[in-house]
Design a protein around this motif. Structure first.
Motif, PDB file in Angstrom:
ATOM      1  N   GLU A 110       1.078  -1.355   0.089  1.00 35.19           N
ATOM      2  CA  GLU A 110      -0.080   0.164   0.099  1.00 35.19           C
ATOM      3  C   GLU A 110       0.950   1.348   0.222  1.00 35.19           C
ATOM      4  O   GLU A 110       0.592   2.156  -0.827  1.00 35.19           O
ATOM      5  N   ALA A 111       2.047   1.310   0.747  1.00 32.46           N
ATOM      6  CA  ALA A 111       2.799   2.340   0.982  1.00 32.46           C
ATOM      7  C   ALA A 111       3.460   2.573  -0.532  1.00 32.46           C
ATOM      8  O   ALA A 111       3.777   3.670  -0.972  1.00 32.46           O
ATOM      9  N   ILE A 112       4.044   1.500  -1.086  1.00 33.93           N
ATOM     10  CA  ILE A 112       4.533   1.687  -2.301  1.00 33.93           C
ATOM     11  C   ILE A 112       3.659   2.033  -3.416  1.00 33.93           C
ATOM     12  O   ILE A 112       4.283   2.609  -4.358  1.00 33.93           O
ATOM     13  N   THR A 113       2.484   1.701  -3.318  1.00 33.32           N
ATOM     14  CA  THR A 113       1.458   2.028  -4.294  1.00 33.32           C
ATOM     15  C   THR A 113       1.095   3.785  -4.178  1.00 33.32           C
ATOM     16  O   THR A 113       1.173   4.322  -5.039  1.00 33.32           O
ATOM     17  N   ILE A 114       1.075   4.193  -2.793  1.00 32.09           N
ATOM     18  CA  ILE A 114       0.966   5.518  -2.700  1.00 32.09           C
ATOM     19  C   ILE A 114       2.137   6.262  -3.274  1.00 32.09           C
ATOM     20  O   ILE A 114       2.112   7.385  -3.806  1.00 32.09           O
ATOM     21  N   LEU A 115       3.352   5.615  -2.997  1.00 29.24           N
ATOM     22  CA  LEU A 115       4.709   6.474  -3.464  1.00 29.24           C
ATOM     23  C   LEU A 115       4.530   6.627  -4.998  1.00 29.24           C
ATOM     24  O   LEU A 115       5.019   7.696  -5.549  1.00 29.24           O
ATOM     25  N   ALA A 116       4.386   5.409  -5.658  1.00 28.07           N
ATOM     26  CA  ALA A 116       4.409   5.342  -7.073  1.00 28.07           C
ATOM     27  C   ALA A 116       3.190   6.474  -7.707  1.00 28.07           C
ATOM     28  O   ALA A 116       3.402   7.139  -8.624  1.00 28.07           O
ATOM     29  N   GLY A 117       2.103   6.448  -6.900  1.00 25.42           N
ATOM     30  CA  GLY A 117       0.944   7.104  -7.211  1.00 25.42           C
ATOM     31  C   GLY A 117       1.375   8.532  -7.245  1.00 25.42           C
ATOM     32  O   GLY A 117       1.102   9.307  -8.000  1.00 25.42           O
ATOM     33  N   THR A 118       1.961   8.690  -6.104  1.00 25.24           N
ATOM     34  CA  THR A 118       2.421  10.281  -6.005  1.00 25.24           C
ATOM     35  C   THR A 118       3.258  10.731  -6.944  1.00 25.24           C
ATOM     36  O   THR A 118       3.324  11.880  -7.515  1.00 25.24           O
ATOM     37  N   ILE A 119       4.194   9.996  -7.322  1.00 26.55           N
ATOM     38  CA  ILE A 119       5.373  10.522  -8.465  1.00 26.55           C
ATOM     39  C   ILE A 119       4.598  10.836  -9.757  1.00 26.55           C
ATOM     40  O   ILE A 119       4.974  11.616 -10.341  1.00 26.55           O
ATOM     41  N   ARG A 161       8.331  10.264   4.627  1.00 28.45           N
ATOM     42  CA  ARG A 161       7.332  10.489   5.244  1.00 28.45           C
ATOM     43  C   ARG A 161       6.221   9.244   5.173  1.00 28.45           C
ATOM     44  O   ARG A 161       5.535   9.055   5.897  1.00 28.45           O
ATOM     45  N   LEU A 162       6.153   8.463   4.175  1.00 30.97           N
ATOM     46  CA  LEU A 162       5.318   7.098   4.171  1.00 30.97           C
ATOM     47  C   LEU A 162       6.022   6.285   5.010  1.00 30.97           C
ATOM     48  O   LEU A 162       5.083   5.446   5.605  1.00 30.97           O
ATOM     49  N   LEU A 163       7.217   6.414   5.489  1.00 25.26           N
ATOM     50  CA  LEU A 163       7.772   5.198   6.470  1.00 25.26           C
ATOM     51  C   LEU A 163       7.296   5.593   7.626  1.00 25.26           C
ATOM     52  O   LEU A 163       6.763   4.729   8.415  1.00 25.26           O
ATOM     53  N   GLU A 164       7.013   6.841   8.027  1.00 24.63           N
ATOM     54  CA  GLU A 164       6.566   7.322   9.157  1.00 24.63           C
ATOM     55  C   GLU A 164       5.164   7.002   9.576  1.00 24.63           C
ATOM     56  O   GLU A 164       4.614   6.589  10.377  1.00 24.63           O
ATOM     57  N   ILE A 165       4.183   7.423   8.348  1.00 25.49           N
ATOM     58  CA  ILE A 165       2.888   7.105   8.185  1.00 25.49           C
ATOM     59  C   ILE A 165       2.569   5.483   8.389  1.00 25.49           C
ATOM     60  O   ILE A 165       1.814   5.086   9.162  1.00 25.49           O
ATOM     61  N   PHE A 166       3.196   4.864   7.667  1.00 23.55           N
ATOM     62  CA  PHE A 166       2.945   3.381   7.862  1.00 23.55           C
ATOM     63  C   PHE A 166       3.774   2.510   8.766  1.00 23.55           C
ATOM     64  O   PHE A 166       4.115   1.251   8.519  1.00 23.55           O
TER      65      PHE A 166
END
Length: 167
Positions: A110-119, A161-166
């Motif tokens: 889920e975190a990787i997907t959010i990162l890829a989507g953000t990019i 930031r995603l590391l902190e969120i997840f």
């Protein structure tokens, strides 16, 4: 006892709220009836789909996620202006497109997907591929003087930031 009933009725409270808000906004009619119907949908849909969410992320930091979403929206606005400026003022021969490999510390899909989507949502960059092990992301940058700087910015601005969120 109340906690179990709450979890049974609202297996995904954030999704319930999100569905209710989106439904109400899509109706273009903010009325009590639309809000109630949105809440009903927001309760029924997660209940019917919870069987397919066995590995959903737990312990998300909602405050940090909201701050992340605001940061991403700001970055999208800024990048739109930057890309428009590049398109209007820079000839193609002066562009320096680059493929950038971003090694990932994130492991949750889920975190990787959010990162890829953000990019991808941020104009000027596109997530093109994820390694088979999920340990790196291939990103294309429209104009990158320094590909390493692009990688470092993605890691520090978004991945950290995603590391902190997840957590």
């Amino acid at each position: 006892m109340l906690s179990k009933a709450y979890r049974w009725l609202l297996p995904h409270p954030f999704l319930t709220l999100l569905l209710a808000v989106v439904w109400t906004l899509l109706q273009n009619d903010i009325s009590a009836g639309m809000i109630v119907f949105g809440l009903i949908l927001g309760i029924i849909i997660p209940l019917l789909t919870q069987l397919w969410w066995p590995d959903r992320p737990h312990g998300l930091n909602l405050g940090k996620f909201i701050s992340y979403a605001l940061l991403v929206m700001w970055d999208i606005l800024v990048a739109n202006v930057q890309v428009a400026w590049i398109v209007l003022t820079k000839p193609n021969s002066k562009l320096k497109p680059a493929w950038v490999v971003v090694p990932l510390e994130l492991r949750q899909p889920e975190a990787i997907t959010i990162l890829a989507g953000t990019i991808t949502l941020t104009p000027g960059t596109v997530s093109a591929d994820l390694s088979s092990e999920g340990h790196s992301l291939l990103v294309h940058a429209l104009d990158a003087e320094d590909p390493d700087a692009v990688r470092d910015e993605i890691k520090s601005r978004y991945e950290a930031r995603l590391l902190e969120i997840f957590k």
